[in-house]
Design a protein around this motif. Structure first.
Motif, PDB file in Angstrom:
ATOM      1  N   GLU A  40       0.813  -1.220   0.000  1.00 59.09           N
ATOM      2  CA  GLU A  40       0.000   0.000   0.000  1.00 59.09           C
ATOM      3  C   GLU A  40       0.845   1.267   0.000  1.00 59.09           C
ATOM      4  OE1 GLU A  40      -2.852  -0.422   3.245  1.00 59.09           O
ATOM      5  OE2 GLU A  40      -2.811  -2.577   2.863  1.00 59.09           O
ATOM      6  N   SER A  41       2.032   1.198   0.554  1.00 58.84           N
ATOM      7  CA  SER A  41       2.916   2.361   0.616  1.00 58.84           C
ATOM      8  C   SER A  41       4.319   1.929   0.192  1.00 58.84           C
ATOM      9  CB  SER A  41       2.979   2.932   2.039  1.00 58.84           C
ATOM     10  OG  SER A  41       1.693   3.311   2.495  1.00 58.84           O
ATOM     11  N   TYR A  42       5.082   2.884  -0.296  1.00 62.97           N
ATOM     12  CA  TYR A  42       6.469   2.560  -0.652  1.00 62.97           C
ATOM     13  C   TYR A  42       7.326   3.812  -0.610  1.00 62.97           C
ATOM     14  CZ  TYR A  42       5.964   4.736  -5.256  1.00 62.97           C
ATOM     15  OH  TYR A  42       5.772   5.649  -6.268  1.00 62.97           O
ATOM     16  N   VAL A  43       8.607   3.591  -0.425  1.00 66.00           N
ATOM     17  CA  VAL A  43       9.632   4.627  -0.586  1.00 66.00           C
ATOM     18  C   VAL A  43      10.830   3.941  -1.235  1.00 66.00           C
ATOM     19  CG1 VAL A  43      11.252   6.199   0.533  1.00 66.00           C
ATOM     20  CG2 VAL A  43       8.918   5.993   1.411  1.00 66.00           C
ATOM     21  N   PHE A  44      11.390   4.575  -2.248  1.00 68.10           N
ATOM     22  CA  PHE A  44      12.639   4.076  -2.821  1.00 68.10           C
ATOM     23  C   PHE A  44      13.672   5.176  -2.719  1.00 68.10           C
ATOM     24  CE2 PHE A  44      15.733   3.544  -6.252  1.00 68.10           C
ATOM     25  CZ  PHE A  44      16.150   2.249  -5.994  1.00 68.10           C
ATOM     26  N   CYS A  65       4.045   7.306  -0.216  1.00 67.90           N
ATOM     27  CA  CYS A  65       3.496   7.090   1.122  1.00 67.90           C
ATOM     28  C   CYS A  65       3.063   8.428   1.702  1.00 67.90           C
ATOM     29  CB  CYS A  65       4.540   6.431   2.029  1.00 67.90           C
ATOM     30  SG  CYS A  65       5.965   7.478   2.372  1.00 67.90           S
ATOM     31  N   SER A  66       2.654   8.420   2.952  1.00 73.58           N
ATOM     32  CA  SER A  66       2.212   9.632   3.632  1.00 73.58           C
ATOM     33  C   SER A  66       3.335  10.668   3.690  1.00 73.58           C
ATOM     34  CB  SER A  66       1.764   9.288   5.061  1.00 73.58           C
ATOM     35  OG  SER A  66       1.694  10.434   5.870  1.00 73.58           O
ATOM     36  N   PRO A  67       3.096  11.896   3.218  1.00 76.14           N
ATOM     37  CA  PRO A  67       4.122  12.948   3.306  1.00 76.14           C
ATOM     38  C   PRO A  67       4.537  13.216   4.748  1.00 76.14           C
ATOM     39  CG  PRO A  67       2.371  13.598   1.808  1.00 76.14           C
ATOM     40  CD  PRO A  67       1.878  12.368   2.518  1.00 76.14           C
ATOM     41  N   GLU A  68       3.575  13.041   5.684  1.00 81.39           N
ATOM     42  CA  GLU A  68       3.879  13.271   7.098  1.00 81.39           C
ATOM     43  C   GLU A  68       4.969  12.328   7.586  1.00 81.39           C
ATOM     44  OE1 GLU A  68       0.021  14.985   6.180  1.00 81.39           O
ATOM     45  OE2 GLU A  68       0.822  12.954   5.894  1.00 81.39           O
ATOM     46  N   TRP A  69       4.931  11.097   7.084  1.00 86.23           N
ATOM     47  CA  TRP A  69       5.950  10.132   7.494  1.00 86.23           C
ATOM     48  C   TRP A  69       7.334  10.577   7.041  1.00 86.23           C
ATOM     49  CZ3 TRP A  69       8.407   7.027  10.253  1.00 86.23           C
ATOM     50  CH2 TRP A  69       9.399   6.178   9.749  1.00 86.23           C
ATOM     51  N   CYS A  70       7.438  11.046   5.814  1.00 84.98           N
ATOM     52  CA  CYS A  70       8.728  11.510   5.302  1.00 84.98           C
ATOM     53  C   CYS A  70       9.236  12.715   6.082  1.00 84.98           C
ATOM     54  CB  CYS A  70       8.605  11.851   3.818  1.00 84.98           C
ATOM     55  SG  CYS A  70       8.229  10.420   2.789  1.00 84.98           S
ATOM     56  N   GLN A  71       8.319  13.618   6.452  1.00 90.04           N
ATOM     57  CA  GLN A  71       8.702  14.786   7.239  1.00 90.04           C
ATOM     58  C   GLN A  71       9.231  14.370   8.609  1.00 90.04           C
ATOM     59  OE1 GLN A  71       5.197  17.262   7.276  1.00 90.04           O
ATOM     60  NE2 GLN A  71       5.343  17.740   5.091  1.00 90.04           N
ATOM     61  N   MET A  72       8.540  13.428   9.232  1.00 92.15           N
ATOM     62  CA  MET A  72       8.991  12.930  10.536  1.00 92.15           C
ATOM     63  C   MET A  72      10.351  12.254  10.421  1.00 92.15           C
ATOM     64  SD  MET A  72       5.483  11.265  12.082  1.00 92.15           S
ATOM     65  CE  MET A  72       6.320  10.732  13.582  1.00 92.15           C
ATOM     66  N   TYR A  73      10.518  11.478   9.378  1.00 89.66           N
ATOM     67  CA  TYR A  73      11.772  10.746   9.163  1.00 89.66           C
ATOM     68  C   TYR A  73      12.944  11.719   9.059  1.00 89.66           C
ATOM     69  CZ  TYR A  73      14.902   7.209   7.087  1.00 89.66           C
ATOM     70  OH  TYR A  73      15.945   6.348   6.827  1.00 89.66           O
ATOM     71  N   MET A 110      11.122   5.138  15.564  1.00 91.02           N
ATOM     72  CA  MET A 110      10.969   5.186  14.114  1.00 91.02           C
ATOM     73  C   MET A 110       9.996   4.118  13.634  1.00 91.02           C
ATOM     74  SD  MET A 110      13.745   4.507  11.072  1.00 91.02           S
ATOM     75  CE  MET A 110      13.101   2.884  10.654  1.00 91.02           C
ATOM     76  N   LEU A 111      10.167   2.883  14.119  1.00 90.07           N
ATOM     77  CA  LEU A 111       9.279   1.794  13.699  1.00 90.07           C
ATOM     78  C   LEU A 111       7.853   2.024  14.170  1.00 90.07           C
ATOM     79  CD1 LEU A 111       9.944  -0.840  12.077  1.00 90.07           C
ATOM     80  CD2 LEU A 111      11.904   0.495  12.815  1.00 90.07           C
ATOM     81  N   ALA A 112       7.692   2.606  15.373  1.00 89.83           N
ATOM     82  CA  ALA A 112       6.352   2.889  15.888  1.00 89.83           C
ATOM     83  C   ALA A 112       5.663   3.939  15.020  1.00 89.83           C
ATOM     84  CB  ALA A 112       6.439   3.369  17.340  1.00 89.83           C
ATOM     85  N   ALA A 113       6.425   4.967  14.610  1.00 90.76           N
ATOM     86  CA  ALA A 113       5.859   6.006  13.745  1.00 90.76           C
ATOM     87  C   ALA A 113       5.544   5.451  12.365  1.00 90.76           C
ATOM     88  CB  ALA A 113       6.827   7.180  13.644  1.00 90.76           C
ATOM     89  N   ALA A 114       6.410   4.597  11.855  1.00 91.31           N
ATOM     90  CA  ALA A 114       6.184   4.003  10.539  1.00 91.31           C
ATOM     91  C   ALA A 114       4.890   3.206  10.513  1.00 91.31           C
ATOM     92  CB  ALA A 114       7.359   3.106  10.164  1.00 91.31           C
ATOM     93  N   SER A 115       4.609   2.485  11.609  1.00 91.28           N
ATOM     94  CA  SER A 115       3.404   1.656  11.663  1.00 91.28           C
ATOM     95  C   SER A 115       2.135   2.487  11.626  1.00 91.28           C
ATOM     96  CB  SER A 115       3.413   0.795  12.924  1.00 91.28           C
ATOM     97  OG  SER A 115       3.281   1.590  14.096  1.00 91.28           O
ATOM     98  N   GLU A 116       2.255   3.766  11.993  1.00 89.82           N
ATOM     99  CA  GLU A 116       1.094   4.669  11.976  1.00 89.82           C
ATOM    100  C   GLU A 116       0.943   5.376  10.633  1.00 89.82           C
ATOM    101  OE1 GLU A 116      -1.106   4.999  14.433  1.00 89.82           O
ATOM    102  OE2 GLU A 116      -0.017   3.462  15.577  1.00 89.82           O
ATOM    103  N   HIS A 117       1.877   5.171   9.734  1.00 86.26           N
ATOM    104  CA  HIS A 117       1.859   5.890   8.455  1.00 86.26           C
ATOM    105  C   HIS A 117       2.048   4.962   7.262  1.00 86.26           C
ATOM    106  CE1 HIS A 117       2.688   9.136  11.360  1.00 86.26           C
ATOM    107  NE2 HIS A 117       2.102   9.939  10.479  1.00 86.26           N
TER     108      HIS A 117
END
Length: 246
Positions: A40-44, A65-73, A110-117
């Motif tokens: 459902e989501s991807y980043v390369f 994927c969610s832009p919010e996730w990339c910003q958090m990362y 990081m993994l906890a945030a990823a699971s939410e996004h």
């Protein structure tokens, strides 16, 4: 629900990906392939460790994927401790989220945030080239539980490996084209640098090209001026680092 495609259908999508003319067309192809394979989501991310020129960034991203996730990362600088990225630097086999060992609080966060996004479950696929230690990392995510999602995504690991490989090849082709255009490097320039790489002297090159030695030295100067170096050997090194020479 993702549409399940047959191998011939996937072949068509891969052909479209290979010939994609830009990031938008590429992203559409990747989204279709990932969806068809249960993601459902991807980043390369394509990483160029040996590149330090201003002409090209050392990292290039394709985000699905969610832009919010990339910003958090980026905000949390998780790229400095990302356990999957560290794994990918020295491994080639795909790995699921449950297989990775978390060693720091930041990695757990990081993994906890990823699971939410969009990455509640997922698989990470490294891909390497022999040129300048270039590396690609494909992150595929699903909102399914780890037990369900990892089994579903793992069943298509061969397709995901093929996808990661084609993406790194695509980014490499684009990067080389951009670099050649930015510096005005011609086919003759590449040919001359190729001869220098093989150990040919100016006299040897003149003989191969059926020109005078003065013409070869003139080619050297043009190449050095375009790349901004003081010696032809530095230009050849630049071309090798950036995978411009066969």
């Amino acid at each position: 629900m993702a549409t399940q495609l047959t191998p011939p259908d996937l072949s068509v999508l891969f052909e479209r990906l290979i010939s994609a003319s830009g990031d938008c067309e590429l992203a559409d192809c990747v989204k279709a392939i990932v969806s068809a394979l249960g993601g459902e989501s991807y980043v390369f991310v394509a990483i160029y460790p040996g590149v330090s020129t201003a002409a090209r960034p050392t990292h290039r991203f394709l985000i699905g994927c969610s832009p919010e996730w990339c910003q958090m990362y980026n905000t949390n600088k998780w790229y400095m401790t990302d356990p999957f990225l560290e794994y990918a630097r020295s491994n080639t086999a795909p790995i699921t989220g449950s297989e990775i060992t978390l060693e720091t609080q930041g990695q757990c966060e990081m993994l906890a945030a990823a699971s939410e996004h969009g990455f509640r479950s997922g698989i990470v696929v490294p891909v390497h080239t022999s040129v300048s230690d270039r590396l690609g990392v494909l992150y595929i995510g699903s909102d399914d539980s780890q037990e369900i999602g990892e089994k579903k995504l793992g069943a298509h690991r061969l397709y995901f490996r093929a996808l990661a490989s084609e993406l790194l090849d695509w980014f490499n082709r684009v990067s080389k084209r951009e670099l050649v255009e930015a510096h005005g490097i011609t086919e003759m320039d590449l040919r001359v640098m190729g001869y220098v790489k093989m150990g040919f002297t100016a006299e040897d090159i003149a003989h191969e090209l059926d020109v005078s030695i003065q013409t070869v030295y003139g080619n050297y100067k043009k190449i050095k001026d375009k790349i901004g170096v003081s010696h032809i050997s530095e230009a050849v090194k630049f071309a090798q680092i950036n995978d411009l020479l066969a």
